[in-house]
Design an enzyme around this catalytic site. Structure first.
Site, short mmCIF file in Angstrom:
data_model
loop_
_atom_site.label_atom_id
_atom_site.label_comp_id
_atom_site.label_asym_id
_atom_site.label_seq_id
_atom_site.Cartn_x
_atom_site.Cartn_y
_atom_site.Cartn_z
N TYR A 111 4.65 3.61 15.82
CA TYR A 111 3.32 3.09 15.50
C TYR A 111 2.25 4.08 15.95
O TYR A 111 1.34 4.42 15.19
CB TYR A 111 3.13 1.74 16.18
CG TYR A 111 1.76 1.13 15.97
CD1 TYR A 111 1.48 0.40 14.82
CD2 TYR A 111 0.77 1.25 16.94
CE1 TYR A 111 0.24 -0.18 14.63
CE2 TYR A 111 -0.48 0.68 16.75
CZ TYR A 111 -0.74 -0.04 15.60
OH TYR A 111 -1.98 -0.60 15.42
N VAL A 146 0.82 -1.22 0.00
CA VAL A 146 0.00 0.00 0.00
C VAL A 146 0.85 1.27 0.00
O VAL A 146 0.36 2.34 -0.35
CB VAL A 146 -0.98 0.02 1.19
CG1 VAL A 146 -1.98 -1.12 1.08
CG2 VAL A 146 -0.24 -0.01 2.53
#
Length: 243
Positions: free
Chosen positions: A152, A65
């Protein structure tokens, strides 16, 4: 209820975990799904799962992606989708000082840039059609932070401002965009975190358990079918964020 009949959905990270659970939920509601992930074998297995809904026309696309070339290919394969779910992601289980630069780049690329790229490519199609729904899988760590998950958390926190801005840009075209912020969910990703010696011990949320991918899929279904919700962060975490 088959209230997603004649709807086409594209779901990244759709070969397993939350992405596959969302695809299965949408397929049971009548939607046709295209799944994107980096490896072909899990995607083929996932398509077999979706076929159990009774439909046979689900498809898949192999790619990263974070590569805009994938999105150019996806838009040719599926030029007019109704629902885009950005679920692909990469975890982090190390303190920042011990995290390699390449891993930092990979996490930001998968979790943030991939979502931005997918939204950019399909938002143009949706605004032309004057309808569409985009759902991003963020994380409760975007609001709480977490030791060993700084990059993250940063990548997921970026989705907050992104969704708020795109909702303002796209609403006049009847295009909605929202985030789901899962807490700790029983998936392969959290299994890796649990087994890592670098990650802090994960506390149970107030409800006393990890969530399931199916519970996140139900939240995605809600956002896909409620036409009056846009620009929001839907927290589904068993109360973890209120600690």
């Amino acid at each position: 209820m088959l209230d997603l009949v004649n709807r086409s959905c594209l779901i990244t990270g759709g070969s397993k975990g939350i992405g596959l659970a969302i695809a299965a939920r949408f397929a049971r509601a009548g939607a046709t799904c295209t799944l994107i992930a980096r490896h072909e074998r899990p995607l083929r297995d996932a398509i077999s799962v979706l076929a159990e809904s009774g439909q046979q026309d689900h498809r898949f696309l192999v790619g990263d992606v974070g590569d805009k070339g994938l999105w150019e290919q996806a838009i040719k394969m599926n030029p007019g989708i109704d629902i885009l779910v950005n679920s692909a992601g990469q975890s982090q289980t190390s303190l920042l000082l011990r995290t390699p630069i390449q891993e930092i780049d990979d996490v930001i690329r998968a979790n943030l840039l991939g979502t931005i790229y997918g939204t950019k490519f399909y938002l143009k199609e949706m605004t032309r059609a004057r309808r569409g729904c985009i759902i991003n899988i963020s994380s409760v760590l975007a609001t709480t932070g977490g030791a060993g998950s700084s990059v993250y958390a940063a990548s997921k926190s970026g989705l907050h401002g992104f969704v708020k801005s795109i909702a303002k840009e796209a609403s006049r075209f009847n295009v909605r965009i929202n985030n789901i912020l899962p807490g700790y969910i029983e998936t392969e990703m959290t299994a890796v975190i649990r087994s890592s010696t670098k990650a802090e011990t994960l506390p149970n949320p107030p409800l006393g358990r990890f969530g399931t991918a199916a519970e996140i899929a139900d939240a995605a279904y809600y956002l896909a079918t409620n036409d009056y919700v846009t620009g929001t962060d839907l927290i589904v975490d068993g109360g973890y964020a209120i600690r």
